[in-house]
Design an enzyme around this catalytic site. Structure first.
Site, PDB file in Angstrom:
ATOM      1  N   SER A  13      -1.174   8.345  20.371  1.00 44.25           N
ATOM      2  CA  SER A  13      -1.203   8.669  18.949  1.00 44.25           C
ATOM      3  C   SER A  13      -2.608   8.426  18.417  1.00 44.25           C
ATOM      4  O   SER A  13      -3.387   7.681  18.998  1.00 44.25           O
ATOM      5  CB  SER A  13      -0.215   7.782  18.187  1.00 44.25           C
ATOM      6  OG  SER A  13      -0.357   7.975  16.782  1.00 44.25           O
ATOM      7  N   HIS A  14      -2.901   9.031  17.294  1.00 48.18           N
ATOM      8  CA  HIS A  14      -4.169   8.781  16.620  1.00 48.18           C
ATOM      9  C   HIS A  14      -4.202   7.392  15.986  1.00 48.18           C
ATOM     10  O   HIS A  14      -5.246   6.934  15.552  1.00 48.18           O
ATOM     11  CB  HIS A  14      -4.403   9.842  15.547  1.00 48.18           C
ATOM     12  CG  HIS A  14      -4.832  11.152  16.117  1.00 48.18           C
ATOM     13  ND1 HIS A  14      -3.998  11.944  16.856  1.00 48.18           N
ATOM     14  CD2 HIS A  14      -6.029  11.779  16.068  1.00 48.18           C
ATOM     15  CE1 HIS A  14      -4.665  13.021  17.236  1.00 48.18           C
ATOM     16  NE2 HIS A  14      -5.891  12.943  16.780  1.00 48.18           N
ATOM     17  N   SER A  15      -3.060   6.747  15.920  1.00 46.56           N
ATOM     18  CA  SER A  15      -2.937   5.434  15.302  1.00 46.56           C
ATOM     19  C   SER A  15      -2.373   4.435  16.308  1.00 46.56           C
ATOM     20  O   SER A  15      -1.312   4.672  16.903  1.00 46.56           O
ATOM     21  CB  SER A  15      -1.995   5.537  14.092  1.00 46.56           C
ATOM     22  OG  SER A  15      -1.524   4.265  13.718  1.00 46.56           O
ATOM     23  N   SER A  77      -5.804  16.831  18.781  1.00 51.48           N
ATOM     24  CA  SER A  77      -6.903  16.302  19.581  1.00 51.48           C
ATOM     25  C   SER A  77      -6.420  15.309  20.626  1.00 51.48           C
ATOM     26  O   SER A  77      -7.086  15.112  21.646  1.00 51.48           O
ATOM     27  CB  SER A  77      -7.998  15.682  18.707  1.00 51.48           C
ATOM     28  OG  SER A  77      -7.517  14.566  18.003  1.00 51.48           O
TER      29      SER A  77
END
Length: 136
Positions: A13-15, A77
């Site tokens: 995840s981006h987080s 991304s």
């Protein structure tokens, strides 16, 4: 069954918080069966939002038990980063697959299925089937 030959799961995840929370949710919902190796790979090395090839590679190595590694991602991304790692050929364990599945539902399905001792193809299929889960 020990976790020696279970498929490993990496959640990108981006987080960091989202990846860790989805990993905890999936493991918690999998019940009392074998402990599936699951690793979150969220955010950047500095703790910011984004994706990190280094964190993804380390997570994949940490869950590799020789039965393959299923990688689920949240957004665009993250997919591109995993695809780049797969293209390099030596950054991820040999049997690593990017799985096209919804992040939360797919993670739960992947962990539950891996816990049955299923192979990588079955884990990938179960996660992908989560796209068909209807909520209403």
């Amino acid at each position: 069954m020990s976790d020696e030959r279970l498929v490993g799961i990496v959640l990108v995840s981006h987080s960091a918080e989202v990846a860790a929370s989805v990993a905890a949710l999936a493991k918690g919902l999998a019940g009392g069966g074998p402990v599936v190796p699951v690793a979150p790979a969220g955010g950047t090395e500095g703790g910011g939002l984004g994706t990190s090839a280094e964190l993804i590679a380390a997570a994949a190595a940490s869950v590799d038990r020789g039965a393959g590694v299923a990688v689920l991602t949240d957004l665009g991304s993250a997919v591109l980063t995993v695809k780049a790692l797969l293209a390099e050929g030596d950054e991820l364990p040999e049997q690593t697959r990017l799985v096209d599945a919804p992040f939360v539902e797919g993670a739960v399905a992947a962990v539950v299925t891996a816990g049955t001792g299923a192979d990588l193809a079955a884990v990938e299929s179960a996660a992908a089937e989560a796209y068909t889960y209807r909520k209403v």
